[in-house]
Design a protein around this motif. Structure first.
Motif, PDB file in Angstrom:
ATOM      1  N   LYS A   7      14.791 -15.318  16.618  1.00  0.00           N
ATOM      2  CA  LYS A   7      14.116 -16.411  15.916  1.00  0.00           C
ATOM      3  C   LYS A   7      13.107 -15.863  14.915  1.00  0.00           C
ATOM      4  O   LYS A   7      12.959 -16.388  13.801  1.00  0.00           O
ATOM      5  N   ARG A   8      12.428 -14.781  15.286  1.00  0.00           N
ATOM      6  CA  ARG A   8      11.476 -14.148  14.383  1.00  0.00           C
ATOM      7  C   ARG A   8      12.189 -13.599  13.147  1.00  0.00           C
ATOM      8  O   ARG A   8      11.724 -13.768  12.017  1.00  0.00           O
ATOM      9  N   ALA A   9      13.337 -12.964  13.361  1.00  0.00           N
ATOM     10  CA  ALA A   9      14.117 -12.442  12.230  1.00  0.00           C
ATOM     11  C   ALA A   9      14.610 -13.575  11.340  1.00  0.00           C
ATOM     12  O   ALA A   9      14.612 -13.459  10.101  1.00  0.00           O
ATOM     13  N   ARG A  10      15.031 -14.666  11.950  1.00  0.00           N
ATOM     14  CA  ARG A  10      15.488 -15.826  11.180  1.00  0.00           C
ATOM     15  C   ARG A  10      14.342 -16.387  10.337  1.00  0.00           C
ATOM     16  O   ARG A  10      14.525 -16.742   9.171  1.00  0.00           O
ATOM     17  N   ASN A  11      13.155 -16.454  10.908  1.00  0.00           N
ATOM     18  CA  ASN A  11      11.992 -16.912  10.154  1.00  0.00           C
ATOM     19  C   ASN A  11      11.735 -16.016   8.952  1.00  0.00           C
ATOM     20  O   ASN A  11      11.481 -16.489   7.839  1.00  0.00           O
ATOM     21  N   ARG A  12      11.787 -14.718   9.156  1.00  0.00           N
ATOM     22  CA  ARG A  12      11.552 -13.781   8.055  1.00  0.00           C
ATOM     23  C   ARG A  12      12.600 -13.947   6.954  1.00  0.00           C
ATOM     24  O   ARG A  12      12.293 -13.847   5.761  1.00  0.00           O
ATOM     25  N   ALA A  13      13.841 -14.183   7.358  1.00  0.00           N
ATOM     26  CA  ALA A  13      14.905 -14.363   6.371  1.00  0.00           C
ATOM     27  C   ALA A  13      14.644 -15.599   5.506  1.00  0.00           C
ATOM     28  O   ALA A  13      14.797 -15.559   4.276  1.00  0.00           O
ATOM     29  N   TRP A  14      14.223 -16.699   6.114  1.00  0.00           N
ATOM     30  CA  TRP A  14      13.947 -17.907   5.343  1.00  0.00           C
ATOM     31  C   TRP A  14      12.690 -17.767   4.501  1.00  0.00           C
ATOM     32  O   TRP A  14      12.594 -18.349   3.407  1.00  0.00           O
ATOM     33  N   MET A  15      11.744 -16.976   4.936  1.00  0.00           N
ATOM     34  CA  MET A  15      10.565 -16.706   4.118  1.00  0.00           C
ATOM     35  C   MET A  15      10.942 -16.070   2.788  1.00  0.00           C
ATOM     36  O   MET A  15      10.307 -16.321   1.764  1.00  0.00           O
ATOM     37  N   ALA A  16      12.002 -15.262   2.790  1.00  0.00           N
ATOM     38  CA  ALA A  16      12.422 -14.573   1.566  1.00  0.00           C
ATOM     39  C   ALA A  16      12.932 -15.546   0.504  1.00  0.00           C
ATOM     40  O   ALA A  16      12.915 -15.233  -0.692  1.00  0.00           O
ATOM     41  N   LEU A  17      13.386 -16.729   0.924  1.00  0.00           N
ATOM     42  CA  LEU A  17      13.920 -17.700  -0.030  1.00  0.00           C
ATOM     43  C   LEU A  17      12.846 -18.277  -0.942  1.00  0.00           C
ATOM     44  O   LEU A  17      13.150 -18.781  -2.025  1.00  0.00           O
ATOM     45  N   VAL A  18      11.588 -18.170  -0.543  1.00  0.00           N
ATOM     46  CA  VAL A  18      10.541 -18.798  -1.335  1.00  0.00           C
ATOM     47  C   VAL A  18      10.460 -18.206  -2.741  1.00  0.00           C
ATOM     48  O   VAL A  18      10.107 -18.907  -3.698  1.00  0.00           O
ATOM     49  N   ASP A  19      10.806 -16.944  -2.909  1.00  0.00           N
ATOM     50  CA  ASP A  19      10.740 -16.346  -4.240  1.00  0.00           C
ATOM     51  C   ASP A  19      11.713 -17.017  -5.202  1.00  0.00           C
ATOM     52  O   ASP A  19      11.389 -17.247  -6.371  1.00  0.00           O
ATOM     53  N   ALA A  20      12.918 -17.337  -4.718  1.00  0.00           N
ATOM     54  CA  ALA A  20      13.884 -18.044  -5.557  1.00  0.00           C
ATOM     55  C   ALA A  20      13.373 -19.438  -5.899  1.00  0.00           C
ATOM     56  O   ALA A  20      13.506 -19.906  -7.042  1.00  0.00           O
ATOM     57  N   CYS A  21      12.788 -20.108  -4.937  1.00  0.00           N
ATOM     58  CA  CYS A  21      12.256 -21.455  -5.177  1.00  0.00           C
ATOM     59  C   CYS A  21      11.072 -21.408  -6.141  1.00  0.00           C
ATOM     60  O   CYS A  21      10.937 -22.272  -7.017  1.00  0.00           O
ATOM     61  N   LEU A  22      10.203 -20.409  -5.988  1.00  0.00           N
ATOM     62  CA  LEU A  22       9.084 -20.267  -6.917  1.00  0.00           C
ATOM     63  C   LEU A  22       9.576 -19.944  -8.320  1.00  0.00           C
ATOM     64  O   LEU A  22       8.999 -20.417  -9.311  1.00  0.00           O
ATOM     65  N   GLY A  23      10.647 -19.151  -8.414  1.00  0.00           N
ATOM     66  CA  GLY A  23      11.219 -18.870  -9.727  1.00  0.00           C
ATOM     67  C   GLY A  23      11.697 -20.139 -10.403  1.00  0.00           C
ATOM     68  O   GLY A  23      11.450 -20.365 -11.606  1.00  0.00           O
ATOM     69  N   ALA A  24      12.387 -21.003  -9.651  1.00  0.00           N
ATOM     70  CA  ALA A  24      12.850 -22.283 -10.197  1.00  0.00           C
ATOM     71  C   ALA A  24      11.669 -23.171 -10.565  1.00  0.00           C
ATOM     72  O   ALA A  24      11.705 -23.887 -11.574  1.00  0.00           O
ATOM     73  N   TYR A  25      10.628 -23.120  -9.766  1.00  0.00           N
ATOM     74  CA  TYR A  25       9.423 -23.907 -10.035  1.00  0.00           C
ATOM     75  C   TYR A  25       8.750 -23.464 -11.337  1.00  0.00           C
ATOM     76  O   TYR A  25       8.384 -24.290 -12.186  1.00  0.00           O
TER      77      TYR A  25
END
Length: 222
Positions: free
Chosen positions: A86-104
């Motif tokens: 679950k911790r690894a899964r959390n870290r993986a989803w945290m990485a998606l924020v950069d793509a979302c910030l780029g779109a923002y």
């Protein structure tokens, strides 16, 4: 020695680090710099010339993810799940924020009204990836606030200001889980208390200088 956070008032990555500090009730100091004319001492210790920096135990930490991971290793309560998968899964989803910030950031700088929906769709496409993962409530893992929440909260906080000018910025029909999650996050004490009191005014001033679609809308609402 208290940790010291080097900050720029509008930076979502600094906000992320400040949220982690506040969520853990870690006493800390903060210093704000102007990134357009950073002081020499900052250039000397920031390898990438970016904020945040965390000064701790006579060392300088850079990169927001490294900073929040350090804080989670050293200070209780833990904001990462205890279970390794679950911790690894959390870290993986945290990485998606950069793509979302780029779109923002592309969205806030978009200059053409005619093609603005195309830029907005890029953000919605990023949320399409995130939506299926947001299965718990009120936070990403359920009742317990986590580093995934700290990571996405600054993006949602700034987008929520823009939503005043673009009602379809958040699509409740398309992303109901994200909208519910966003609403929980922007009301959380650790998110609200870790921005400067005049954040909204500073943000709209920053936006108004961009000559973009959203800048024109912001000026029209003044």
């Amino acid at each position: 020695m208290r940790p010291k956070l080097i900050s720029y008032k509008l930076c979502p990555y600094v906000h992320k680090a400040a949220i982690a500090l506040r969520a853990k009730d870690i006493p800390y100091d903060i210093a704000y710099i102007d990134l357009s004319t950073p002081p020499q001492w900052f250039r000397d210790i920031s390898p990438l010339g970016k904020v945040p920096l965390l000064l701790v135990e006579n060392e300088e930490l850079f990169e927001s993810t490294a900073i929040v991971e350090y804080l989670d290793d050293v200070y209780f309560p833990r904001l990462h799940p205890a279970e390794p998968l679950k911790r690894a899964r959390n870290r993986a989803w945290m990485a998606l924020v950069d793509a979302c910030l780029g779109a923002y950031y592309r969205l806030v700088g978009w200059k053409s009204e005619a093609t603005f929906p195309k830029a907005l769709e890029k953000l919605h496409a990023c949320f399409d990836q995130l939506e299926p993962a947001v299965t718990a409530t009120p936070f990403f893992n359920g009742e317990t606030f986590s580093l995934v929440d700290a990571t996405f909260a600054p993006l949602f906080f700034q987008l929520n200001i823009l939503a005043e000018m673009t009602p379809n910025l958040f699509d409740n029909a398309r992303h109901p889980r994200i909208v519910r999650w966003k609403n929980a996050l922007i009301a959380h004490e650790a998110i609200v208390t870790t921005v400067v009191p005049d954040f909204r005014e500073l943000y709209l001033d920053w936006l108004s200088n961009k000559e973009s679609v959203l800048a024109r809308r912001a000026l029209a609402e003044d």
